[in-house]
Enzyme design. Structure first.
Site, PDB file in Angstrom:
ATOM      1  N   HIS A  18     -25.787   6.536 -27.506  1.00  0.00           N
ATOM      2  CA  HIS A  18     -25.606   6.338 -28.951  1.00  0.00           C
ATOM      3  C   HIS A  18     -25.840   4.865 -29.313  1.00  0.00           C
ATOM      4  CE1 HIS A  18     -22.590   9.913 -28.678  1.00  0.00           C
ATOM      5  NE2 HIS A  18     -23.682  10.371 -29.257  1.00  0.00           N
ATOM      6  N   LYS A  42     -13.666  21.706 -33.679  1.00  0.00           N
ATOM      7  CA  LYS A  42     -13.863  21.128 -32.340  1.00  0.00           C
ATOM      8  C   LYS A  42     -12.609  20.372 -31.911  1.00  0.00           C
ATOM      9  CE  LYS A  42     -18.802  19.930 -31.825  1.00  0.00           C
ATOM     10  NZ  LYS A  42     -19.718  18.764 -31.820  1.00  0.00           N
ATOM     11  N   ARG A  91     -32.956  13.620 -26.836  1.00  0.00           N
ATOM     12  CA  ARG A  91     -32.902  13.472 -25.376  1.00  0.00           C
ATOM     13  C   ARG A  91     -33.860  14.417 -24.672  1.00  0.00           C
ATOM     14  NH1 ARG A  91     -26.545  14.255 -25.580  1.00  0.00           N
ATOM     15  NH2 ARG A  91     -27.340  15.393 -27.358  1.00  0.00           N
ATOM     16  N   SER A 130     -21.490  12.933 -24.834  1.00  0.00           N
ATOM     17  CA  SER A 130     -20.045  12.690 -24.917  1.00  0.00           C
ATOM     18  C   SER A 130     -19.310  13.717 -24.055  1.00  0.00           C
ATOM     19  CB  SER A 130     -19.576  12.810 -26.370  1.00  0.00           C
ATOM     20  OG  SER A 130     -20.217  11.858 -27.169  1.00  0.00           O
TER      21      SER A 130
HETATM   22  P1  ADP Z   1     -23.239  16.030 -32.295  1.00  0.00           P
HETATM   23  O1  ADP Z   1     -21.917  16.511 -31.800  1.00  0.00           O
HETATM   24  O2  ADP Z   1     -23.435  16.103 -33.788  1.00  0.00           O
HETATM   25  O3  ADP Z   1     -24.447  16.462 -31.485  1.00  0.00           O
HETATM   26  P2  ADP Z   1     -23.370  13.573 -30.872  1.00  0.00           P
HETATM   27  O4  ADP Z   1     -22.396  12.459 -31.059  1.00  0.00           O
HETATM   28  O5  ADP Z   1     -23.359  14.289 -29.593  1.00  0.00           O
HETATM   29  O6  ADP Z   1     -23.140  14.481 -32.114  1.00  0.00           O
HETATM   30  O7  ADP Z   1     -24.858  13.040 -31.134  1.00  0.00           O
HETATM   31  C1  ADP Z   1     -25.237  12.391 -32.319  1.00  0.00           C
HETATM   32  C2  ADP Z   1     -26.707  12.065 -32.286  1.00  0.00           C
HETATM   33  O8  ADP Z   1     -26.980  11.212 -31.190  1.00  0.00           O
HETATM   34  C3  ADP Z   1     -27.649  13.258 -32.094  1.00  0.00           C
HETATM   35  O9  ADP Z   1     -28.854  12.987 -32.787  1.00  0.00           O
HETATM   36  C4  ADP Z   1     -27.891  13.267 -30.598  1.00  0.00           C
HETATM   37  O10 ADP Z   1     -29.109  13.878 -30.273  1.00  0.00           O
HETATM   38  C5  ADP Z   1     -27.936  11.783 -30.320  1.00  0.00           C
HETATM   39  N1  ADP Z   1     -27.566  11.461 -28.950  1.00  0.00           N
HETATM   40  C6  ADP Z   1     -26.497  11.915 -28.264  1.00  0.00           C
HETATM   41  N2  ADP Z   1     -26.475  11.392 -27.015  1.00  0.00           N
HETATM   42  C7  ADP Z   1     -27.572  10.605 -26.919  1.00  0.00           C
HETATM   43  C8  ADP Z   1     -28.157   9.824 -25.855  1.00  0.00           C
HETATM   44  N3  ADP Z   1     -27.585   9.762 -24.652  1.00  0.00           N
HETATM   45  N4  ADP Z   1     -29.294   9.142 -26.105  1.00  0.00           N
HETATM   46  C9  ADP Z   1     -29.875   9.233 -27.336  1.00  0.00           C
HETATM   47  N5  ADP Z   1     -29.403   9.957 -28.360  1.00  0.00           N
HETATM   48  C10 ADP Z   1     -28.269  10.642 -28.158  1.00  0.00           C
END
Ligand code: ADP
Length: 158
Positions: A18, A42, A91, A130
């Site tokens: 992120h 969630k 990803r 996450s």
């Molecule tokens: P959600 O629960 O809405 O998927 P996340 O916090 O998991 O939220 O992800 C938010 C955004 O960040 C999404 O666009 C996701 O694809 C992107 N994202 C999550 N992890 C990564 C990563 N390791 N590298 C790049 N982008 C990521």
């Protein structure tokens, strides 16, 4: 044109994947808001307020980035706050398959022009989510280098 971008997610917790997207997006736009989405369905590790506090600390020093949180439809939040760019991270093809219909649906709901842009994940973090970080951490494995040190400090306090 002034670019007012929004990067949304659960960020429970924020990972270095992120962080990489945030830093890169901040260079592309005038203002970037990280919008933490609350989803009552969630079960979360951190409350929205805790996530916001942790992220503000981790992002200190990046001038044009601020952290907010909201619940409900992203499109409503975008319409109410006048964002003209949405940022998402990709990803894998799995992310793409999820993002494509979401983009179409959001496009129907926006009341002004909004462009969604996708930044490819840094390969070093393309396996990082996450969820996986929490699983490994909760079972006692090391997640050093996969989340910012500030975030790890908060995780260890729980
Ligand atoms: P959600 O629960 O809405 O998927 P996340 O916090 O998991 O939220 O992800 C938010 C955004 O960040 C999404 O666009 C996701 O694809 C992107 N994202 C999550 N992890 C990564 C990563 N390791 N590298 C790049 N982008 C990521």
């Amino acid at each position: 044109m002034n670019t007012k971008a929004l990067y949304t997610g659960s960020f429970d917790p924020m990972t270095n994947g992120h962080l990489d997207i945030i830093k890169r997006a901040a260079r592309l736009c005038d203002e970037l808001t990280v919008g933490i989405i609350g989803n009552p369905q969630k079960k979360a590790m951190f409350t929205l307020e805790e996530r916001a506090t942790m992220m503000r600390e981790a992002l200190e020093g990046i001038e044009n980035v601020k952290v907010e949180h909201f619940s409900g439809l992203t499109a409503d939040y975008v319409n109410e706050n006048g964002f003209n760019v949405i940022v998402r991270g990709l990803r894998s093809t799995l992310d793409f398959e999820y993002e494509a219909p979401m983009e179409r649906m959001n496009a129907r709901l926006f009341d002004h022009d909004v462009e969604t842009i996708y930044l490819m994940a840094d390969p070093a973090y393309s396996f990082v989510s996450s969820t996986i970080v929490k699983e490994v951490f909760n079972l006692g494995g090391s997640i050093e280098g996969l989340v910012p040190d500030v975030i790890l400090k908060y995780m260890k306090r729980i």
